[in-house]
Write a protein that holds these residues in place. Structure first.
Motif, PDB file in Angstrom:
ATOM      1  N   ASP A 121       0.845  -1.196   0.000  1.00  0.00           N
ATOM      2  CA  ASP A 121       0.000   0.000   0.000  1.00  0.00           C
ATOM      3  C   ASP A 121       0.876   1.240   0.000  1.00  0.00           C
ATOM      4  OD1 ASP A 121      -1.803   1.990   0.345  1.00  0.00           O
ATOM      5  OD2 ASP A 121      -2.472   1.383   2.340  1.00  0.00           O
ATOM      6  N   PRO A 122       0.799   2.079  -1.052  1.00  0.00           N
ATOM      7  CA  PRO A 122       1.671   3.252  -1.115  1.00  0.00           C
ATOM      8  C   PRO A 122       1.522   4.187   0.071  1.00  0.00           C
ATOM      9  CG  PRO A 122       0.184   3.155  -3.033  1.00  0.00           C
ATOM     10  CD  PRO A 122      -0.068   1.919  -2.208  1.00  0.00           C
ATOM     11  N   ILE A 123       0.334   4.244   0.659  1.00  0.00           N
ATOM     12  CA  ILE A 123       0.171   5.193   1.770  1.00  0.00           C
ATOM     13  C   ILE A 123       0.936   4.707   3.007  1.00  0.00           C
ATOM     14  CG2 ILE A 123      -1.919   4.451   3.022  1.00  0.00           C
ATOM     15  CD1 ILE A 123      -2.874   7.372   2.677  1.00  0.00           C
ATOM     16  N   VAL A 124       0.978   3.403   3.189  1.00  0.00           N
ATOM     17  CA  VAL A 124       1.764   2.840   4.294  1.00  0.00           C
ATOM     18  C   VAL A 124       3.229   3.207   4.096  1.00  0.00           C
ATOM     19  CG1 VAL A 124       2.640   0.668   5.252  1.00  0.00           C
ATOM     20  CG2 VAL A 124       0.205   0.915   4.778  1.00  0.00           C
ATOM     21  N   LEU A 125       3.684   3.088   2.850  1.00  0.00           N
ATOM     22  CA  LEU A 125       5.099   3.336   2.560  1.00  0.00           C
ATOM     23  C   LEU A 125       5.443   4.805   2.751  1.00  0.00           C
ATOM     24  CD1 LEU A 125       4.912   0.964  -0.418  1.00  0.00           C
ATOM     25  CD2 LEU A 125       6.331   0.585   1.586  1.00  0.00           C
ATOM     26  N   THR A 126       4.517   5.672   2.375  1.00  0.00           N
ATOM     27  CA  THR A 126       4.765   7.098   2.553  1.00  0.00           C
ATOM     28  C   THR A 126       4.945   7.421   4.038  1.00  0.00           C
ATOM     29  OG1 THR A 126       3.424   7.524   0.624  1.00  0.00           O
ATOM     30  CG2 THR A 126       3.810   9.393   2.055  1.00  0.00           C
ATOM     31  N   HIS A 127       4.067   6.873   4.854  1.00  0.00           N
ATOM     32  CA  HIS A 127       4.174   7.099   6.296  1.00  0.00           C
ATOM     33  C   HIS A 127       5.452   6.485   6.848  1.00  0.00           C
ATOM     34  CE1 HIS A 127       0.392   8.959   7.454  1.00  0.00           C
ATOM     35  NE2 HIS A 127      -0.180   8.223   6.524  1.00  0.00           N
ATOM     36  N   ALA A 128       5.740   5.272   6.419  1.00  0.00           N
ATOM     37  CA  ALA A 128       6.910   4.572   6.961  1.00  0.00           C
ATOM     38  C   ALA A 128       8.187   5.316   6.590  1.00  0.00           C
ATOM     39  CB  ALA A 128       6.950   3.140   6.439  1.00  0.00           C
ATOM     40  N   ARG A 129       8.254   5.806   5.351  1.00  0.00           N
ATOM     41  CA  ARG A 129       9.459   6.531   4.932  1.00  0.00           C
ATOM     42  C   ARG A 129       9.611   7.827   5.721  1.00  0.00           C
ATOM     43  NH1 ARG A 129       8.005   5.033  -0.967  1.00  0.00           N
ATOM     44  NH2 ARG A 129       9.221   3.118  -1.191  1.00  0.00           N
ATOM     45  N   ALA A 130       8.482   8.496   5.956  1.00  0.00           N
ATOM     46  CA  ALA A 130       8.545   9.751   6.721  1.00  0.00           C
ATOM     47  C   ALA A 130       9.060   9.464   8.132  1.00  0.00           C
ATOM     48  CB  ALA A 130       7.164  10.393   6.780  1.00  0.00           C
ATOM     49  N   LEU A 131       8.611   8.368   8.709  1.00  0.00           N
ATOM     50  CA  LEU A 131       9.033   7.994  10.065  1.00  0.00           C
ATOM     51  C   LEU A 131      10.525   7.690  10.104  1.00  0.00           C
ATOM     52  CD1 LEU A 131       7.925   7.237  12.949  1.00  0.00           C
ATOM     53  CD2 LEU A 131       7.931   4.894  12.137  1.00  0.00           C
ATOM     54  N   MET A 132      11.009   7.060   9.014  1.00  0.00           N
ATOM     55  CA  MET A 132      12.416   6.646   8.990  1.00  0.00           C
ATOM     56  C   MET A 132      13.342   7.794   8.615  1.00  0.00           C
ATOM     57  SD  MET A 132      11.742   3.899   9.861  1.00  0.00           S
ATOM     58  CE  MET A 132      10.225   3.047   9.674  1.00  0.00           C
ATOM     59  N   ALA A 133      12.810   8.871   7.987  1.00  0.00           N
ATOM     60  CA  ALA A 133      13.675   9.940   7.494  1.00  0.00           C
ATOM     61  C   ALA A 133      14.531  10.448   8.641  1.00  0.00           C
ATOM     62  CB  ALA A 133      12.842  11.067   6.905  1.00  0.00           C
ATOM     63  N   GLY A 134      15.822  10.500   8.429  1.00  0.00           N
ATOM     64  CA  GLY A 134      16.727  10.988   9.455  1.00  0.00           C
ATOM     65  C   GLY A 134      16.884  10.016  10.604  1.00  0.00           C
ATOM     66  N   HIS A 135      16.408   8.803  10.413  1.00  0.00           N
ATOM     67  CA  HIS A 135      16.503   7.824  11.497  1.00  0.00           C
ATOM     68  C   HIS A 135      17.956   7.484  11.787  1.00  0.00           C
ATOM     69  CE1 HIS A 135      15.722   4.007  13.678  1.00  0.00           C
ATOM     70  NE2 HIS A 135      14.731   4.743  14.141  1.00  0.00           N
ATOM     71  N   GLY A 136      18.819   7.761  10.790  1.00  0.00           N
ATOM     72  CA  GLY A 136      20.242   7.710  11.107  1.00  0.00           C
ATOM     73  C   GLY A 136      20.999   6.542  10.540  1.00  0.00           C
ATOM     74  N   LYS A 137      20.854   5.369  11.137  1.00  0.00           N
ATOM     75  CA  LYS A 137      21.831   4.322  10.878  1.00  0.00           C
ATOM     76  C   LYS A 137      21.625   3.585   9.575  1.00  0.00           C
ATOM     77  CE  LYS A 137      23.355   3.753  15.442  1.00  0.00           C
ATOM     78  NZ  LYS A 137      24.031   2.893  16.370  1.00  0.00           N
ATOM     79  N   GLY A 138      20.563   3.863   8.867  1.00  0.00           N
ATOM     80  CA  GLY A 138      20.338   3.151   7.618  1.00  0.00           C
ATOM     81  C   GLY A 138      19.971   1.706   7.844  1.00  0.00           C
TER      82      GLY A 138
END
Ligand SMILES: C[S@@+](CC[C@H](N)C(=O)[O-])C[C@H]1O[C@@H](n2cnc3c(N)ncnc32)[C@H](O)[C@@H]1O
Length: 286
Positions: A121-138
């Motif tokens: 679901d693209p909307i799940v991915l959009t949210h998940a990516r936003a949450l991970m942005a700047g999360h740091g360690k990759g």
């Protein structure tokens, strides 16, 4: 801690930046991820999702309790696996981020843990990516792929870059297999994924069931299933305990086996379950 899941010095895989493709989201049709978000009290849902979810709630189906029970199981399973020394998680059917996401629990115990989130679901991915942005360690990766095409999912270069398939991986199929119909071939999907994992890997499943539904409420449940079929993007296939147990082929269940979600290694924070809405279990590949 088992010897084959001993902690390894994990360096984050050198991933290329995620390509940010334009996302087309159809909000006019209800989607299971956003309905689930609504059951959990989230805000990431649209009128079509709320309407379908309310229709289901009005049938008397215990979806809110089921969602809470399921989400709490997910957290306990990730904690259990992390304490066993598991450092890699392939979480398929991620859902819209909510409290106690897999990477938060796993990396809270071992900051070097790697988590790959997969959803269609693209909307799940959009949210998940936003949450991970700047999360740091990759160490947390988000991938759009479909569980119904496990070969393509396994071949995905971001999945391959993030996870080491020569070391144990926890395959998380939490509250997603009931969106796979019998026609989709769930046994074949599980075999393809299971075969790709080395010894010491784990399989985590929770699955909706109607086993505890008494005859007088059967019609209500049929109505709820019908809402998923007619109003949402994915049909719901509730399965019996015996059928869900078959999904653990090659992954003998660890204690306490396949049980109602609230009974799987409960702790003080486990919400009390009044009925059986989901079965939950963890298996380990010998
Ligand atoms: C009920 S949510 C579960 C979320 C999370 N695993 C949890 O238990 O809290 C189900 C998720 O599975 C995803 N999903 C459904 N069918 C899928 C498929 N064929 N491939 C990948 N993801 C799928 C939905 O988009 C949704 O995010």
């Amino acid at each position: 801690m088992t010897s084959d899941t001993a902690p390894e010095p994990l360096e984050p895989a050198p991933l290329e930046p995620e390509p940010w493709e334009p996302v087309r989201i159809d909000t006019s049709v209800a989607h299971p991820a956003r309905m689930y978000d609504y059951y959990l009290g989230g805000k990431d849902n649209f009128p079509a999702d709320r309407e379908a979810a309310e229709k289901i709630i009005s049938t008397g189906a215990d979806v809110r309790e089921g969602a809470r029970t399921n989400r709490a199981f997910l957290g306990r399973a990730v904690r259990y696996l992390s304490e066993q020394g598991v450092t890699q998680f392939l979480d398929i059917g991620t859902g819209i981020p909510s409290a106690g996401n897999t990477h938060e629990v796993a990396q809270g115990i071992n900051p070097a843990a790697r988590v790959v989130y997969v959803d269609n679901d693209p909307i799940v991915l959009t949210h998940a990516r936003a949450l991970m942005a700047g999360h740091g360690k990759g160490a947390t990766t988000v991938v759009q792929a479909d569980l119904r095409d496990p070969a393509e999912l396994l071949a995905n270069r971001r999945v391959r870059a993030a996870l080491d398939f020569t070391r144990p991986i926890a395959l998380m199929l939490v509250s997603v297999l009931h969106f796979i119909t019998e026609e989709d071939g769930p046994d074949g999907i599980l075999k393809t994924l299971g075969d790709a994992l080395p010894s010491g890997s784990h399989l985590v499943i929770s699955h909706g069931t109607a086993d505890a539904v008494v005859a007088r409420r059967r019609a209500n449940l049929d109505q709820a299933v019908d809402v998923y079929r007619s109003k949402s993007t994915a049909a719901l296939t509730l399965r019996s305990k015996a059928r869900v147990t078959e999904f653990f082929d090659g992954f003998p269940l660890v204690e306490p086996g396949l049980v109602p979600g609230q009974d799987w290694r409960p702790d003080d924070d486990t919400p009390p379950g009044t009925t059986v809405t989901v079965y939950a279990g963890v298996g380990r590949k010998p």
